[in-house]
Design an enzyme around this catalytic site. Structure first.
Site, PDB file in Angstrom:
ATOM      1  N   ASP A 216       0.165  42.303  25.962  1.00  0.00           N
ATOM      2  CA  ASP A 216       1.150  42.060  24.901  1.00  0.00           C
ATOM      3  C   ASP A 216       2.515  41.951  25.590  1.00  0.00           C
ATOM      4  O   ASP A 216       2.776  42.679  26.549  1.00  0.00           O
ATOM      5  CB  ASP A 216       1.205  43.242  23.921  1.00  0.00           C
ATOM      6  CG  ASP A 216      -0.157  43.560  23.317  1.00  0.00           C
ATOM      7  OD1 ASP A 216      -0.935  42.629  23.102  1.00  0.00           O
ATOM      8  OD2 ASP A 216      -0.427  44.752  23.076  1.00  0.00           O
ATOM      9  N   ASP A 255      -2.282  38.095  24.522  1.00  0.00           N
ATOM     10  CA  ASP A 255      -2.739  38.974  23.439  1.00  0.00           C
ATOM     11  C   ASP A 255      -1.635  39.046  22.385  1.00  0.00           C
ATOM     12  O   ASP A 255      -1.237  38.023  21.862  1.00  0.00           O
ATOM     13  CB  ASP A 255      -3.155  40.336  24.007  1.00  0.00           C
ATOM     14  CG  ASP A 255      -3.986  41.118  23.004  1.00  0.00           C
ATOM     15  OD1 ASP A 255      -4.539  40.493  22.088  1.00  0.00           O
ATOM     16  OD2 ASP A 255      -4.079  42.343  23.108  1.00  0.00           O
ATOM     17  N   ASP A 259       2.502  44.695  19.754  1.00  0.00           N
ATOM     18  CA  ASP A 259       1.439  45.480  19.145  1.00  0.00           C
ATOM     19  C   ASP A 259       1.864  46.940  19.082  1.00  0.00           C
ATOM     20  O   ASP A 259       2.499  47.457  20.012  1.00  0.00           O
ATOM     21  CB  ASP A 259       0.126  45.334  19.922  1.00  0.00           C
ATOM     22  CG  ASP A 259      -0.563  43.991  19.627  1.00  0.00           C
ATOM     23  OD1 ASP A 259       0.005  43.189  18.871  1.00  0.00           O
ATOM     24  OD2 ASP A 259      -1.664  43.769  20.169  1.00  0.00           O
ATOM     25  N   ARG A 311      -1.385  37.484  11.970  1.00  0.00           N
ATOM     26  CA  ARG A 311      -0.874  38.832  12.251  1.00  0.00           C
ATOM     27  C   ARG A 311       0.659  38.892  12.253  1.00  0.00           C
ATOM     28  O   ARG A 311       1.276  39.096  13.284  1.00  0.00           O
ATOM     29  CB  ARG A 311      -1.398  39.365  13.594  1.00  0.00           C
ATOM     30  CG  ARG A 311      -2.897  39.464  13.658  1.00  0.00           C
ATOM     31  CD  ARG A 311      -3.341  40.169  14.934  1.00  0.00           C
ATOM     32  NE  ARG A 311      -4.803  40.216  15.004  1.00  0.00           N
ATOM     33  CZ  ARG A 311      -5.495  40.627  16.052  1.00  0.00           C
ATOM     34  NH1 ARG A 311      -4.872  41.054  17.128  1.00  0.00           N
ATOM     35  NH2 ARG A 311      -6.799  40.647  16.035  1.00  0.00           N
TER      36      ARG A 311
HETATM   37 CA    CA Z   1      -2.773  44.069  22.170  1.00  0.00          CA
END
Ligand code: CA
Length: 440
Positions: A216, A255, A259, A311
């Site tokens: 991330d 990714d 997050d 997301r």
């Molecule tokens: Ca992640």
């Protein structure tokens, strides 16, 4: 090159220049104001609760650093130490760089005979089947990945402020990881392209299998009191849509952008721009991670989500206040899936968000639920018109998920957020003001 520390002489010089109106190049804010000791304002979201968020504001002069290379940044971060520190990023820093300043390519990390062609041949589902990859090529991939991780993962400890200087501070190819830390501020930084050289094939993901990537751009892992403000996070440099397809799936390189997982709590994400990416923001990474219950309290306000596939955010467990954000799906984006993801025990309270999409995206597409039960939504605006997302979701829900109720079990207290404007106003304000280089 050694770290540049701000000694009193420099401070005095900077103040003198400011007095002469020449300070823009020596100070942190895009407009010349030094933002490096700013703290989160009282009442500005969940990160302001329970003591607030001050980052490295208590740093002594010996712990104020200006960094221009990966090596300097890593040294200033001090392995994630909790010593109060302020780190100012100047110019562009390349995460894939040796301590001597040489750029490292994926080939430089590859070891033990790792070869993508051989990897693909070894784990082709038509011959390998559905088992998890194992054997020489997977071992070589993991060893190569570990070499990249050692370079690009940068741990951020408690009591740290990281700010970009001016309007051109970029950190590319790195993954900032705030792990088990408290009291962290990240502002005015353009975080780009946390590119994984060595994705792993995961045969059992999503029924069809999928490529899993490691990094991330910013990951809050078990961390509390974090204020993320005026960052830009994107895949700029390498877009996943330009990557090939292997085993019938996009060979993803990235990714999340931001997050927030593993018991993280009390987070405010404001005036930031998330762009050109698939999975933008995951809050809670597993239905079975019940330790996240009563945590993952996050406020998202005045953020822009542009050319994001999904997301924005997807939430499990948390009381997440989502207000005055701007969502833009450009006309040429063909892979949009949804914006607000309602998952296990999530308690999203959405207010006055603006969505602009091309014709193929309908209001019913904006929300998706997996095992969710509730969503509060009010004041949303869809392509210029007011819209109530909840009844639309329920009317168009395909039936694989139960209908959502409007009762999420909490209401954001007035002392927990700033003024909330109309979605139309927020749309304009965020377009003008969100992202790195735009602090006024
Ligand atoms: Ca992640």
């Amino acid at each position: 090159m050694t770290l540049v520390r701000n000694r009193p002489l420099h401070v005095a010089l900077a103040c003198g220049l400011l007095a002469l109106g020449l300070g823009a190049s020596t100070s942190a804010g895009a407009q010349g104001r030094d933002i490096s000791r700013d703290v989160l304002a009282a009442g500005d979201g969940w990160a302001a609760a329970d003591g607030g968020t001050t980052g490295g504001a208590a740093a002594d002069d010996a712990h104020v650093f200006t960094v221009t290379t990966r090596a300097e940044l890593a040294r200033a971060l001090d392995g994630g130490s909790p010593t109060p520190k302020i780190i100012k990023v100047a110019g562009t820093i390349d995460g894939n760089e040796t301590d001597d300043g040489d750029h490292l390519s994926c080939a430089d990390y590859a070891t033990d005979g790792y070869d993508l062609k051989k990897y693909l041949a070894a784990y082709d589902p038509r011959t390998w089947g559905g088992a998890k990859p194992s054997g020489p090529q997977e071992d070589a991939r993991a060893a190569s990945a570990a070499r990249q991780a050692e370079r690009v993962v940068l741990p951020v400890g408690s009591n740290t402020t990281i700010v970009g200087l001016g309007s051109g501070a970029v950190l590319k190819g790195a993954s900032l990881q705030v792990k088990n830390a408290d009291n962290v501020i990240v502002r005015n930084l353009d975080l780009r392209d946390a590119y994984d050289c060595f994705p792993v094939w995961s045969p059992n993901t999503g029924g069809l299998g999928d490529w899993k990537t490691a990094y991330d751009t910013l990951w809050l892992n078990g961390s509390t009191h974090v204020w993320v403000d005026h960052i830009t996070a994107s895949d700029r440099g390498h877009l996943d849509e330009d990557e090939p397809t292997y085993f019938g799936r996009n060979y993803l390189r990235h990714d999340g952008l931001l997050d927030i997982t593993s018991g993280s709590d009390l987070v405010t994400v404001s005036w930031s721009r998330f762009a050109d990416h698939d999975k933008a923001m995951l809050i809670g990474n597993g239905d079975g991670v019940t330790g996240d219950r009563d945590k993952l309290r996050v406020t998202l306000h005045h953020n822009s989500f542009e050319s994001v596939v999904q997301r924005a955010p997807r939430v499990r467990f948390g009381q997440v206040h989502v207000y005055n954000n701007r969502y833009v799906v450009p006309k040429d984006q063909a892979d949009y899936r949804y914006s607000i993801g309602v998952s296990t025990e999530s308690q999203i309270y959405a207010q006055n968000n603006a969505f602009t999409t091309p014709g193929y995206v309908e209001a019913a597409d904006l929300v998706k639920s997996w095992n969710g039960t509730a969503l509060h939504d009010e004041g949303s605006r869809f392509n210029g018109f007011p819209v109530d997302l909840l009844p639309i979701y329920n009317a168009y829900n395909s039936g694989s998920e139960r209908d959502l109720t409007g009762d999420v079990g909490w209401t954001p207290a007035p002392e927990l957020h700033g003024p909330i404007s109309s979605a139309a106003q927020a749309d304009q304000d965020v377009a003008r003001g969100a992202g790195a280089g735009r602090i006024r």
